[in-house]
Each structure stands twice: as structure tokens, then as C-alpha cells.
Scaffold this motif. Structure first.
Motif, mmCIF file in Angstrom:
data_model
loop_
_atom_site.group_PDB
_atom_site.id
_atom_site.type_symbol
_atom_site.label_atom_id
_atom_site.label_comp_id
_atom_site.label_asym_id
_atom_site.label_seq_id
_atom_site.Cartn_x
_atom_site.Cartn_y
_atom_site.Cartn_z
ATOM 1 N N ALA A 130 0.958 -1.210 -0.121
ATOM 2 C CA ALA A 130 -0.188 0.212 -0.004
ATOM 3 C C ALA A 130 0.803 1.366 0.226
ATOM 4 N N ALA A 131 1.926 1.337 0.764
ATOM 5 C CA ALA A 131 2.640 2.338 0.935
ATOM 6 C C ALA A 131 3.763 2.590 -0.368
ATOM 7 N N PHE A 132 4.118 1.567 -1.020
ATOM 8 C CA PHE A 132 4.662 1.710 -2.299
ATOM 9 C C PHE A 132 3.849 2.513 -3.385
ATOM 10 N N ALA A 133 2.471 2.168 -3.614
ATOM 11 C CA ALA A 133 1.546 2.567 -4.530
ATOM 12 C C ALA A 133 1.303 3.872 -4.053
ATOM 13 N N ALA A 134 1.011 4.299 -2.764
ATOM 14 C CA ALA A 134 0.967 5.869 -2.581
ATOM 15 C C ALA A 134 2.066 6.631 -2.906
ATOM 16 N N LEU A 135 3.362 6.123 -2.268
ATOM 17 C CA LEU A 135 4.717 6.759 -2.837
ATOM 18 C C LEU A 135 4.882 7.040 -4.299
ATOM 19 N N GLN A 136 4.841 5.863 -4.945
ATOM 20 C CA GLN A 136 5.174 6.046 -6.237
ATOM 21 C C GLN A 136 4.099 6.940 -7.030
ATOM 22 N N GLY A 137 2.719 6.720 -6.790
ATOM 23 C CA GLY A 137 1.571 7.532 -7.384
ATOM 24 C C GLY A 137 1.952 8.995 -7.099
ATOM 25 N N LEU A 138 2.319 9.555 -5.934
ATOM 26 C CA LEU A 138 2.456 10.831 -5.624
ATOM 27 C C LEU A 138 3.685 11.279 -6.099
ATOM 28 N N ARG A 139 5.140 10.612 -5.872
ATOM 29 C CA ARG A 139 6.149 11.353 -6.116
ATOM 30 C C ARG A 139 6.463 11.046 -7.607
ATOM 31 N N ASP A 140 6.417 9.813 -8.144
ATOM 32 C CA ASP A 140 6.822 9.385 -9.582
ATOM 33 C C ASP A 140 5.744 9.875 -10.704
ATOM 34 N N ARG A 141 4.579 9.193 -10.273
ATOM 35 C CA ARG A 141 3.555 9.570 -11.452
ATOM 36 C C ARG A 141 2.942 10.983 -11.169
ATOM 37 N N GLY A 142 2.586 11.448 -10.036
ATOM 38 C CA GLY A 142 2.059 12.659 -9.717
ATOM 39 C C GLY A 142 3.186 13.712 -9.656
ATOM 40 N N GLN A 143 4.564 13.620 -9.465
ATOM 41 C CA GLN A 143 5.526 14.688 -9.227
ATOM 42 C C GLN A 143 5.036 15.629 -8.404
ATOM 43 N N VAL A 144 4.609 15.272 -7.102
ATOM 44 C CA VAL A 144 4.086 16.176 -6.214
ATOM 45 C C VAL A 144 5.175 17.251 -5.547
ATOM 46 N N GLN A 145 4.734 18.398 -5.314
ATOM 47 C CA GLN A 145 5.824 19.313 -5.072
ATOM 48 C C GLN A 145 5.119 20.165 -3.958
ATOM 49 N N ALA A 146 5.914 20.780 -2.901
ATOM 50 C CA ALA A 146 5.610 21.473 -1.758
ATOM 51 C C ALA A 146 4.695 22.662 -2.377
ATOM 52 N N GLY A 147 3.500 22.657 -1.756
ATOM 53 C CA GLY A 147 2.430 23.845 -2.016
ATOM 54 C C GLY A 147 1.604 23.352 -2.870
ATOM 55 N N HIS A 148 1.767 22.207 -3.624
ATOM 56 C CA HIS A 148 0.560 21.834 -4.284
ATOM 57 C C HIS A 148 -0.629 21.273 -3.594
ATOM 58 N N LYS A 149 -1.850 21.611 -4.237
ATOM 59 C CA LYS A 149 -3.104 21.116 -3.947
ATOM 60 C C LYS A 149 -3.455 19.476 -4.283
ATOM 61 N N VAL A 150 -3.322 18.864 -3.091
ATOM 62 C CA VAL A 150 -3.766 17.342 -3.602
ATOM 63 C C VAL A 150 -5.181 16.744 -2.991
#
Length: 326
Positions: A130-150
Motif C-alpha cells: 500500500a505504501a509503495f503505491a501511495a509513494l510512487q503514485g504521488l512522487r513518480d507519477r504525480g510529481q508532487v511538489q511542496a505547496g501543491h493542492k492534492v
């Protein structure tokens, strides 16, 4: 040893607790005395052989290629292969392996890591998939950045509870979407805003200027048109899995639609197939030990209760993770 095995695809009745031979570790393997094992939607899919697409991907056409269920594991090292240098008997480890619904399981040394010191075995077993999916979804596919509205859809689920915490750790402003009975849980793990989907339509709120740079959809059944309404013009949608009625695709068709549409819009529409990475497991360990991520467990079951655990997961009402405790 005792293990939960199946000889054919089907409902939970195909699962059988029986005595089988203890696996022997290969040169690069670690034999783990299982103390706890996490339950995931993948366990249900491997049990039923649905969608049929997964059978063509090597899981077994007429019967499961791997007969012992379970992937996420936490326990103590019982024995190691000749090439293993990272672990020795007695070490407490967690990660993924083959057949963790058993008293002993065999895993590759590069799929395991030392158990976080501040977690119980049950908590550690709830982390990997579950944590792999959350991490890779946010960071790798979503390219989340500080200040983003998620926006995390399914924020109280197994993946969602990690996604809320990880998005906060990355510095995002996080909104969690869940049902009425789960709103307090989602707030308690750090969500800045919570939307009760039984009372409000998040897409209607978007029409009122609440739009998101990134939507991580872990619930898997809302139309793309609805999700896109809540995205900023250049925002990113990441579909994590998917559920549906079709025997062949069961929701994968929505991801395929997103991938086909994405080149024709400024919005980025992406699917996710998470992978088991040792570097990501080590990063998760750091975040957990720093107190930035804490597993959420709804309930635990005994090894002989695996069918009940999977039935509960299939209902889609779990808050956080379900764990098998030895």
C-alpha cells in the motif's frame, strides 16, 4: 508448516489452511519466520484469477502459478542463502515475499529491509504494498511538489491513509475524500481538508474554484470527466488500480482511456503499476522512524481466518489496513 493455499481460482472457499513443506531459501533468499502479513486487493485478485488479463500476464491460466497467498510480510530471519550479506538469523525484517500467509515465507534479500524500530510486526506488515503505491503514485507519477493542492480519493483506505501522510510529508496541502464515518480518521492522519462524499460532490466544489494540482484516485470507479473537472488546467490525475464489472479488465479500461486521452489535453492523466523497490522501502522506513508516517490498522485476523479477512477487504469498507497476525 501451516499455510493458506489454493489449488484453483474462485471465491474464498478455495482457500485452505493446510500443512505444506517449509520453503528452502535459494542463494539470494531469506527465510522469514512470519509474525504478521498484510492483506491487499492483490490477494483477492490472485485468489479469484480476475480480471482474466492477469492470467495472461503469468499468474496462471487455469490455476494460480503460486499456490500460497500473501505478499506483505514482517517477521524474524530464520535462515539465509549463501549469497545473502544484508541479513542474518534473528534479524527483524519487513517487506514483500512469496506466500506470506504462512508460518514461514521465502523472500529475496533485495525485497526486505530492517523493520522500523518504532513499529510492531503487525504495523510493519501493513506497510509495503500500500505504501509503495501511495509513494510512487504521488512522487513518480504525480510529481508532487511542496505547496501543491492534492486530493486523495479513498483517503481512509489502505493506500489512501499512506497517501495523505506522504503528501503532507512532501509539503502539499491535502484534501481527503471519504465517507461520513471516516472523516475523523482522515483528519487525524494530517489531512488539511476533508470532504464527505455522501454530502458534497468534490467536482461541484471545483466549479467553485477549489481545484487540485494532483488527484490520486485510489477508489477506482469515478468517470474521467468528473475527475478532470476537479483538476487545474495543467493538473495531474493518477489512477491507482481500478475496480469494475468486466471479467477481462475490471477497471483497467479506465486507465487505458486516460492514457489514450492524455496526449490531447494539457492535463496529465496517468495510471500506476507500483513496483517493489528496496530504495523506496528504506525511504519509508526513514519516514516512519521520523514519525511522519504511521500505519493505520483497522483489525487483525489469525492465520486460519484469512478467508474472513479477504471477504472484509472485498467489501471496500476497511479503514486503513487489515493484517494477519501469527
Amino acid at each position: 508448516m501451516k499455510a493458506v493455499v489454493q489449488d484453483m481460482y474462485g471465491p474464498t472457499e478455495v482457500l485452505d489452511l493446510r500443512d505444506i513443506a517449509t520453503p528452502e531459501p535459494g542463494p539470494d533468499d531469506v527465510l522469514v519466520q512470519v509474525r504478521a502479513a498484510g492483506v491487499n486487493p492483490a490477494d483477492w485478485h490472485c485468489m479469484t484469477g480476475m480480471p482474466y488479463l492477469m492470467r495472461l500476464m503469468g499468474f496462471g491460466l487455469r490455476a494460480p502459478a503460486s499456490r500460497t497467498r500473501g505478499l506483505d510480510v514482517a517477521g524474524r530471519v530464520e535462515a539465509v542463502g549463501t549469497n545473502v550479506t544484508r541479513f542474518r538469523p534473528g534479524d527483524e525484517v519487513y517487506g514483500t515475499c512469496e506466500g506470506s500467509f504462512a508460518e514461514y515465507a521465502r523472500g529475496r534479500q533485495d525485497r526486505l529491509a530492517p523493520k522500523p524500530a518504532n513499529l510492531t510486526f503487525e504495523q510493519a506488515a501493513a506497510v509495503p504494498t500500500a505504501a509503495f503505491a501511495a509513494l510512487q503514485g504521488l512522487r513518480d507519477r504525480g510529481q508532487v511538489q511542496a505547496g501543491h493542492k492534492v486530493l486523495v480519493i479513498g483517503a481512509a483506505g489502505g493506500i489512501g491513509t499512506y497517501a495523505v501522510q506522504l503528501a503532507k510529508a512532501f509539503g502539499a496541502d491535502v484534501t481527503g475524500l471519504c465517507s461520513t464515518t471516516k472523516t475523523e480518521l482522515v483528519r487525524s492522519i494530517g489531512a488539511d481538508h476533508v470532504i464527505d462524499y455522501t454530502r458534497e460532490n468534490f467536482a461541484d466544489l471545483a466549479d467553485g474554484a477549489r481545484r487540485y494540482d494532483l488527484i490520486l484516485d485510489t477508489a477506482g470507479n469515478r468517470p474521467l470527466s468528473l475527475l478532470r473537472r476537479a483538476l487545474t488546467p495543467g493538473g495531474t490525475l493518477v489512477l491507482v488500480g481500478g475496480e469494475g464489472d468486466g471479467r477481462w479488465l475490471q477497471g483497467v479500461d479506465r486507465t487505458l482511456q486516460a492514457m489514450l486521452l492524455s496526449p490531447f489535453t494539457k492535463q496529465k492523466l496517468r495510471g500506476l503499476m507500483s513496483t517493489e523497490r528496496n530504495a523506496d522501502l528504506e525511504l519509508l522506513t526513514q519516514l516512519i522512524e521520523a514519525g511522519k508516517v504511521t500505519p493505520v490498522i483497522e483489525r487483525t485476523y489469525a492465520l486460519g481466518e484469512v478467508p474472513e479477512a479477504i471477504r472484509h477487504l472485498e467489501q471496500g469498507r476497511a479503514r486503513g489496513k487489515i493484517v494477519i497476525a501469527m
